[in-house]
Design a protein around this motif. Sequence first.
Motif, short mmCIF file in Angstrom:
data_model
loop_
_atom_site.label_atom_id
_atom_site.label_comp_id
_atom_site.label_asym_id
_atom_site.label_seq_id
_atom_site.Cartn_x
_atom_site.Cartn_y
_atom_site.Cartn_z
N ASP A 1 0.88 -1.16 0.00
CA ASP A 1 0.00 0.00 0.00
C ASP A 1 0.93 1.23 0.00
O ASP A 1 2.12 1.11 0.30
CB ASP A 1 -0.87 -0.05 1.27
N ASP B 1 -0.08 5.17 0.97
CA ASP B 1 -0.28 6.13 2.07
C ASP B 1 -0.35 5.41 3.43
O ASP B 1 -1.16 4.49 3.60
CB ASP B 1 -1.57 6.91 1.85
N GLY B 2 0.49 5.82 4.35
CA GLY B 2 0.48 5.20 5.68
C GLY B 2 1.30 3.92 5.75
O GLY B 2 1.39 3.29 6.80
N THR B 3 1.89 3.53 4.61
CA THR B 3 2.73 2.33 4.57
C THR B 3 4.12 2.69 4.02
O THR B 3 5.11 2.59 4.72
CB THR B 3 2.07 1.25 3.69
N ASP C 1 -2.02 -0.40 5.83
CA ASP C 1 -2.33 0.22 7.13
C ASP C 1 -3.81 0.47 7.37
O ASP C 1 -4.18 0.88 8.47
CB ASP C 1 -1.62 1.58 7.23
N ASP C 2 -4.65 0.27 6.36
CA ASP C 2 -6.01 0.81 6.48
C ASP C 2 -7.07 -0.29 6.25
O ASP C 2 -6.73 -1.41 5.88
CB ASP C 2 -6.18 1.94 5.45
N ASP D 1 -7.12 -2.40 3.14
CA ASP D 1 -6.07 -3.41 3.01
C ASP D 1 -6.48 -4.78 3.57
O ASP D 1 -5.84 -5.78 3.29
CB ASP D 1 -4.79 -2.92 3.69
MG LIG Z 1 -2.86 3.27 3.28
#
Ligand SMILES: [Mg+2]
Length: 268
Positions: free
Chosen positions: A20, A22-24, A198-199, A202
Amino acid sequence: MTEATSLPPLRPGSYAFFFDLDGTLAEIKPQPEQVVIPQTVRHRLGQLARLCDGAVALISGRSMAELDRLAAPLHLPLAGVHGAERRDISGKVLRVNLAPTLVEQLSRYLVEELSVFPGARLEIKGMAFALHYRQAPQHASAIIQLANRLVAQHDGLSLQPGKSVVEIKPAGISKGSAIAAFMHEAPFAGRRPVFLGDDLTDEAGFDIVNELNGVSIKIGAGESRAQQRLQDVQAVYHWLEQTTYQLEQELNRLPLRRAGNESFNRGI
Ligand SMILES: [Mg+2]
């Protein structure tokens, strides 16, 4: 769930990597356009791709055009808009589209409906709509209800909740189906999938990776069906470095395999 400070030893040629974004691979920012993947991390991803014959793909809610911009100069296999669009290693693109009249109708409706929530932002992705409320947290439940109502009225649509966002996307697509599709194709087929995300979006990816006896890794806090967890984006960077180093060491111990790998040149 275990802390993924180290994976089980990686065998050369046996893993396919899905990330992923964003956030990963990148820290989340107040505005999506402020997000960057550090140059050293892009370099490391390119190295990882070379070490596993190109079996590295990005699986994101962003459009593929944005993924290419953020990963440049890498040109990786991609799944964008939660799997509604996908590009295989040969560059072939597959898209799930909504009827243009429906897109137009929904766009008009959402622009009007969101205008009453200051700070809310509509992102039109062609075949999907992201209703962002990071800057309008007090309106979160009203915005989620709006998206729910709309999806209930249309058979071909489904809802995808995320961090400070709710998305309306074509029904039947997910990050899981995108990973499954890659796993039927070279150079992913026959490998063991590793997926980091992260979300909530996922989780469908974790499910398919678990089914395929792969390695699923959740980034950050929160409930998850992933097998392992990394604390944050910085921990992902560390893991990526460690994994790449480990793969390289393994390949160096196999002179024949190494010679074969060097013929791989797709300009990743
Ligand atoms: Mg993400």
